[in-house]
Design a protein around this motif. Structure first.
Motif, PDB file in Angstrom:
ATOM      1  N   LEU A 122       0.833  -1.206   0.000  1.00  0.00           N
ATOM      2  CA  LEU A 122       0.000   0.000   0.000  1.00  0.00           C
ATOM      3  C   LEU A 122       0.866   1.254   0.000  1.00  0.00           C
ATOM      4  O   LEU A 122       0.575   2.233  -0.697  1.00  0.00           O
ATOM      5  CB  LEU A 122      -0.924   0.000   1.217  1.00  0.00           C
ATOM      6  N   LEU A 123       1.935   1.220   0.793  1.00  0.00           N
ATOM      7  CA  LEU A 123       2.841   2.366   0.839  1.00  0.00           C
ATOM      8  C   LEU A 123       3.501   2.599  -0.507  1.00  0.00           C
ATOM      9  O   LEU A 123       3.601   3.740  -0.980  1.00  0.00           O
ATOM     10  CB  LEU A 123       3.892   2.154   1.925  1.00  0.00           C
ATOM     11  N   PHE A 124       3.945   1.527  -1.168  1.00  0.00           N
ATOM     12  CA  PHE A 124       4.571   1.680  -2.487  1.00  0.00           C
ATOM     13  C   PHE A 124       3.588   2.280  -3.489  1.00  0.00           C
ATOM     14  O   PHE A 124       3.972   3.101  -4.331  1.00  0.00           O
ATOM     15  CB  PHE A 124       5.084   0.330  -2.981  1.00  0.00           C
ATOM     16  N   MET A 125       2.326   1.877  -3.409  1.00  0.00           N
ATOM     17  CA  MET A 125       1.312   2.456  -4.288  1.00  0.00           C
ATOM     18  C   MET A 125       1.145   3.941  -4.000  1.00  0.00           C
ATOM     19  O   MET A 125       1.062   4.766  -4.921  1.00  0.00           O
ATOM     20  CB  MET A 125      -0.018   1.728  -4.096  1.00  0.00           C
ATOM     21  N   ALA A 126       1.111   4.298  -2.721  1.00  0.00           N
ATOM     22  CA  ALA A 126       0.952   5.703  -2.350  1.00  0.00           C
ATOM     23  C   ALA A 126       2.159   6.531  -2.770  1.00  0.00           C
ATOM     24  O   ALA A 126       2.020   7.655  -3.271  1.00  0.00           O
ATOM     25  CB  ALA A 126       0.725   5.815  -0.843  1.00  0.00           C
ATOM     26  N   ILE A 127       3.345   5.975  -2.600  1.00  0.00           N
ATOM     27  CA  ILE A 127       4.575   6.685  -2.957  1.00  0.00           C
ATOM     28  C   ILE A 127       4.634   6.967  -4.455  1.00  0.00           C
ATOM     29  O   ILE A 127       5.144   8.004  -4.887  1.00  0.00           O
ATOM     30  CB  ILE A 127       5.805   5.866  -2.504  1.00  0.00           C
ATOM     31  N   SER A 128       4.082   6.069  -5.256  1.00  0.00           N
ATOM     32  CA  SER A 128       4.198   6.207  -6.718  1.00  0.00           C
ATOM     33  C   SER A 128       3.516   7.463  -7.251  1.00  0.00           C
ATOM     34  O   SER A 128       3.773   7.886  -8.384  1.00  0.00           O
ATOM     35  CB  SER A 128       3.616   4.964  -7.408  1.00  0.00           C
ATOM     36  N   ASP A 129       2.655   8.084  -6.458  1.00  0.00           N
ATOM     37  CA  ASP A 129       2.003   9.328  -6.876  1.00  0.00           C
ATOM     38  C   ASP A 129       2.887  10.546  -6.650  1.00  0.00           C
ATOM     39  O   ASP A 129       2.496  11.663  -7.011  1.00  0.00           O
ATOM     40  CB  ASP A 129       0.684   9.520  -6.112  1.00  0.00           C
ATOM     41  N   PHE A 130       4.053  10.351  -6.074  1.00  0.00           N
ATOM     42  CA  PHE A 130       4.956  11.454  -5.753  1.00  0.00           C
ATOM     43  C   PHE A 130       6.232  11.348  -6.586  1.00  0.00           C
ATOM     44  O   PHE A 130       6.656  10.258  -6.950  1.00  0.00           O
ATOM     45  CB  PHE A 130       5.323  11.432  -4.265  1.00  0.00           C
ATOM     46  N   GLU A 131       6.850  12.494  -6.847  1.00  0.00           N
ATOM     47  CA  GLU A 131       8.157  12.498  -7.491  1.00  0.00           C
ATOM     48  C   GLU A 131       9.181  11.903  -6.526  1.00  0.00           C
ATOM     49  O   GLU A 131       9.061  12.054  -5.300  1.00  0.00           O
ATOM     50  CB  GLU A 131       8.565  13.916  -7.873  1.00  0.00           C
ATOM     51  N   PRO A 132      10.209  11.238  -7.049  1.00  0.00           N
ATOM     52  CA  PRO A 132      11.169  10.555  -6.172  1.00  0.00           C
ATOM     53  C   PRO A 132      11.801  11.463  -5.121  1.00  0.00           C
ATOM     54  O   PRO A 132      11.929  11.068  -3.959  1.00  0.00           O
ATOM     55  CB  PRO A 132      12.218  10.018  -7.156  1.00  0.00           C
ATOM     56  N   ASP A 133      12.205  12.660  -5.500  1.00  0.00           N
ATOM     57  CA  ASP A 133      12.845  13.534  -4.513  1.00  0.00           C
ATOM     58  C   ASP A 133      11.851  13.990  -3.448  1.00  0.00           C
ATOM     59  O   ASP A 133      12.212  14.148  -2.274  1.00  0.00           O
ATOM     60  CB  ASP A 133      13.491  14.735  -5.198  1.00  0.00           C
ATOM     61  N   GLU A 134      10.588  14.172  -3.831  1.00  0.00           N
ATOM     62  CA  GLU A 134       9.561  14.555  -2.869  1.00  0.00           C
ATOM     63  C   GLU A 134       9.290  13.411  -1.894  1.00  0.00           C
ATOM     64  O   GLU A 134       9.152  13.619  -0.679  1.00  0.00           O
ATOM     65  CB  GLU A 134       8.280  14.942  -3.601  1.00  0.00           C
ATOM     66  N   ALA A 135       9.237  12.190  -2.424  1.00  0.00           N
ATOM     67  CA  ALA A 135       9.045  11.024  -1.560  1.00  0.00           C
ATOM     68  C   ALA A 135      10.222  10.865  -0.607  1.00  0.00           C
ATOM     69  O   ALA A 135      10.041  10.567   0.585  1.00  0.00           O
ATOM     70  CB  ALA A 135       8.880   9.768  -2.411  1.00  0.00           C
ATOM     71  N   ALA A 136      11.425  11.068  -1.120  1.00  0.00           N
ATOM     72  CA  ALA A 136      12.610  10.970  -0.271  1.00  0.00           C
ATOM     73  C   ALA A 136      12.550  11.984   0.860  1.00  0.00           C
ATOM     74  O   ALA A 136      12.888  11.688   2.005  1.00  0.00           O
ATOM     75  CB  ALA A 136      13.871  11.173  -1.104  1.00  0.00           C
ATOM     76  N   ARG A 137      12.080  13.186   0.547  1.00  0.00           N
ATOM     77  CA  ARG A 137      11.980  14.234   1.564  1.00  0.00           C
ATOM     78  C   ARG A 137      11.006  13.820   2.673  1.00  0.00           C
ATOM     79  O   ARG A 137      11.270  14.019   3.859  1.00  0.00           O
ATOM     80  CB  ARG A 137      11.542  15.544   0.924  1.00  0.00           C
ATOM     81  N   ILE A 138       9.899  13.219   2.285  1.00  0.00           N
ATOM     82  CA  ILE A 138       8.892  12.810   3.272  1.00  0.00           C
ATOM     83  C   ILE A 138       9.425  11.692   4.170  1.00  0.00           C
ATOM     84  O   ILE A 138       9.261  11.734   5.397  1.00  0.00           O
ATOM     85  CB  ILE A 138       7.603  12.355   2.547  1.00  0.00           C
ATOM     86  N   VAL A 139      10.066  10.689   3.568  1.00  0.00           N
ATOM     87  CA  VAL A 139      10.576   9.567   4.360  1.00  0.00           C
ATOM     88  C   VAL A 139      11.745  10.019   5.238  1.00  0.00           C
ATOM     89  O   VAL A 139      11.851   9.626   6.412  1.00  0.00           O
ATOM     90  CB  VAL A 139      10.995   8.393   3.459  1.00  0.00           C
ATOM     91  N   LEU A 140      12.619  10.850   4.705  1.00  0.00           N
ATOM     92  CA  LEU A 140      13.731  11.371   5.499  1.00  0.00           C
ATOM     93  C   LEU A 140      13.228  12.198   6.676  1.00  0.00           C
ATOM     94  O   LEU A 140      13.762  12.112   7.795  1.00  0.00           O
ATOM     95  CB  LEU A 140      14.660  12.219   4.627  1.00  0.00           C
TER      96      LEU A 140
END
Length: 221
Positions: free
Chosen positions: A48-66
């Motif tokens: 589910l998380l991978f599906m949710a992450i796919s709606d975000f640009e990689p750098d934006e996703a990295a910012r959220i997880v970091l």
């Protein structure tokens, strides 16, 4: 101080067990605009998380997880910078604050799998071993003792040998050993440690059985 060591198994992995909990996944799902996930199955939550992450640009996703994982250690500016750099470089190996390497590794590998390889792939080394104190060597096995012993069984161009020669030779305190080894625990058959492949790669170990004589730093009075 002298120790006898026998290596039982060396594994190279791209994911650490128990790196992310149910609580972690649900908090991240909420941050990725997928709130109130009801499942308690870790694999389902991860998908589910991978599906949710796919709606975000990689750098934006990295910012959220970091931000979730390291907001107490890094400033917003540092997080923003790392979110771009980790798309290009192995930040979990190169970042100067090595006490953050394990957390950065877990973030990197979550994003690597979520984006099917857009982030660099970094790996960890897991070693199962027996260690026996000889003569009057301390019986309690610490990270410093473990790193110093295994340093005697690594190829000469190993990065830890090159970066921490003075510490390994007991010319300086070796506090960095606590960060080089991410985990050290007892097992049914001995001990196990987990570290980055950056510090110890499977092909860098010389022998399965060896003895190591080590010293501890003593501050001059």
């Amino acid at each position: 101080m002298k120790y006898a060591i026998k290596i039982h198994k060396i594994l190279t992995v791209d994911t650490l067990p128990d790196a992310w909990s149910e609580k972690d996944f649900k908090e991240l799902l909420d941050r990725f605009d997928f709130p109130n996930a009801e499942s308690t199955d870790l694999n389902e939550l991860k998908e589910l998380l991978f599906m949710a992450i796919s709606d975000f640009e990689p750098d934006e996703a990295a910012r959220i997880v970091l931000d979730y994982k390291l907001s107490s250690d890094l400033t917003p500016g540092q997080i923003d910078q790392l979110s771009h750099e980790m798309l290009l470089d192995k930040i979990s190996e190169e970042y100067p604050e090595i006490h953050l390497h394990q957390a950065l590794y877990n973030v990197n590998q979550l994003l690597f799998k979520a984006y099917n390889g857009k982030f660099p792939n970094t790996k960890a080394t897991i070693v199962d071993f027996e260690i026996k104190p000889l003569a009057n060597a301390p019986a309690t096995i610490t990270k410093e003792i473990t790193v110093k012993c295994f340093a005697k069984n690594l190829v000469k161009n190993n990065v830890a040998l090159r970066l921490f020669g003075h510490q390994l030779n007991a010319e300086e305190e070796f506090e960095e050993a606590n960060d080089i080894l991410w985990e050290l625990c007892q097992t049914e058959n001995g001990h196990r440690f987990i570290t980055s492949e950056y510090w110890m790669e499977k092909d860098e170990f010389l022998a399965e059985t060896f003895e190591a004589t080590i010293q501890f730093y003593q501050e001059e009075s």
